[in-house]
Motif scaffolding. Structure first.
Motif, mmCIF file in Angstrom:
data_model
loop_
_atom_site.group_PDB
_atom_site.id
_atom_site.type_symbol
_atom_site.label_atom_id
_atom_site.label_comp_id
_atom_site.label_asym_id
_atom_site.label_seq_id
_atom_site.Cartn_x
_atom_site.Cartn_y
_atom_site.Cartn_z
ATOM 1 N N THR A 232 0.836 -1.194 0.000
ATOM 2 C CA THR A 232 0.000 0.000 0.000
ATOM 3 C C THR A 232 0.873 1.248 0.000
ATOM 4 N N PHE A 233 0.235 2.389 -0.239
ATOM 5 C CA PHE A 233 0.922 3.677 -0.186
ATOM 6 C C PHE A 233 1.572 3.861 1.171
ATOM 7 N N GLU A 234 0.832 3.542 2.236
ATOM 8 C CA GLU A 234 1.344 3.707 3.598
ATOM 9 C C GLU A 234 2.489 2.741 3.891
ATOM 10 N N LEU B 285 8.281 10.304 -5.533
ATOM 11 C CA LEU B 285 7.532 11.383 -4.885
ATOM 12 C C LEU B 285 7.557 11.216 -3.366
ATOM 13 N N GLN B 286 7.390 9.983 -2.916
ATOM 14 C CA GLN B 286 7.468 9.743 -1.477
ATOM 15 C C GLN B 286 8.879 10.017 -0.956
ATOM 16 N N LEU B 287 9.875 9.654 -1.744
ATOM 17 C CA LEU B 287 11.252 9.855 -1.315
ATOM 18 C C LEU B 287 11.575 11.343 -1.161
ATOM 19 N N ILE B 288 11.153 12.151 -2.124
ATOM 20 C CA ILE B 288 11.448 13.586 -2.027
ATOM 21 C C ILE B 288 10.672 14.223 -0.876
ATOM 22 N N ALA B 289 9.457 13.747 -0.635
ATOM 23 C CA ALA B 289 8.680 14.265 0.492
ATOM 24 C C ALA B 289 9.402 13.973 1.802
ATOM 25 N N GLN B 290 9.885 12.750 1.939
ATOM 26 C CA GLN B 290 10.578 12.393 3.176
ATOM 27 C C GLN B 290 11.930 13.079 3.279
ATOM 28 N N ALA B 291 12.587 13.307 2.163
ATOM 29 C CA ALA B 291 13.855 14.037 2.183
ATOM 30 C C ALA B 291 13.654 15.458 2.696
ATOM 31 N N ARG B 292 12.457 16.002 2.473
ATOM 32 C CA ARG B 292 12.124 17.354 2.941
ATOM 33 C C ARG B 292 11.385 17.330 4.281
ATOM 34 N N ASP B 293 11.323 16.166 4.911
ATOM 35 C CA ASP B 293 10.669 15.992 6.214
ATOM 36 C C ASP B 293 9.175 16.304 6.187
ATOM 37 N N ILE B 294 8.549 16.055 5.071
ATOM 38 C CA ILE B 294 7.088 16.183 4.988
ATOM 39 C C ILE B 294 6.476 14.914 5.556
ATOM 40 N N GLU C 175 0.682 12.781 6.661
ATOM 41 C CA GLU C 175 -0.553 13.475 6.993
ATOM 42 C C GLU C 175 -0.660 14.831 6.276
ATOM 43 N N GLU C 176 0.484 15.480 6.062
ATOM 44 C CA GLU C 176 0.497 16.740 5.332
ATOM 45 C C GLU C 176 0.050 16.550 3.889
ATOM 46 N N ILE C 177 0.441 15.433 3.320
ATOM 47 C CA ILE C 177 0.036 15.126 1.938
ATOM 48 C C ILE C 177 -1.463 14.821 1.909
ATOM 49 N N TYR C 178 -1.915 13.999 2.834
ATOM 50 C CA TYR C 178 -3.343 13.662 2.881
ATOM 51 C C TYR C 178 -4.193 14.907 3.078
ATOM 52 N N LYS C 179 -3.706 15.838 3.859
ATOM 53 C CA LYS C 179 -4.459 17.073 4.111
ATOM 54 C C LYS C 179 -4.696 17.845 2.820
#
Length: 108
Positions: free
Chosen positions: A24-26, A90-99, A102-106
């Motif tokens: 899954t995405f999660e 996309l998930q990797l870059i989000a985590q690299a930026r400490d996102i 929940e911020e994405i889901y919002k």
């Protein structure tokens, strides 16, 4: 041969598996999060994050183009593979930026 039958992946040995397990995405998010937390020097995810968001961004642009080309010229299974690779980056870059996820889901 479909994209799902490919046993060796070229894009990230620590995410892509020869097994056809459903993720899954999660679960992918958690897997990437764990790899980054463990700082495994052999991890492709860790190496790419260490290289910086510019390098991850180049991979995103590459994969986005491959998604488009697959949508135009390839099978649905090939397209699904390309989409999955884009989601990974996309998930990797989000985590690299400490996102946080929940911020994405919002924003959805």
């Amino acid at each position: 041969k479909t994209a799902y039958e490919i046993k060796e992946c070229y894009w990230s040995s620590d995410v892509c598996s020869s097994d056809l397990a459903v993720k899954t995405f999660e679960e992918l998010w958690q897997e990437i999060e764990n790899k980054l937390a463990n700082k495994d020097p052999d991890s492709g995810s860790v190496k790419l994050v260490s290289a910086g968001v510019h390098e991850i961004g180049k991979k995103i642009m590459e994969e986005a183009g491959e998604v488009w080309l697959a949508a135009e010229h390839q099978s649905n299974s090939d397209l699904a593979l390309e989409i999955s690779q884009l989601i990974y980056y996309l998930q990797l870059i989000a985590q690299a930026r400490d996102i946080k996820i929940e911020e994405i889901y919002k924003e959805l």
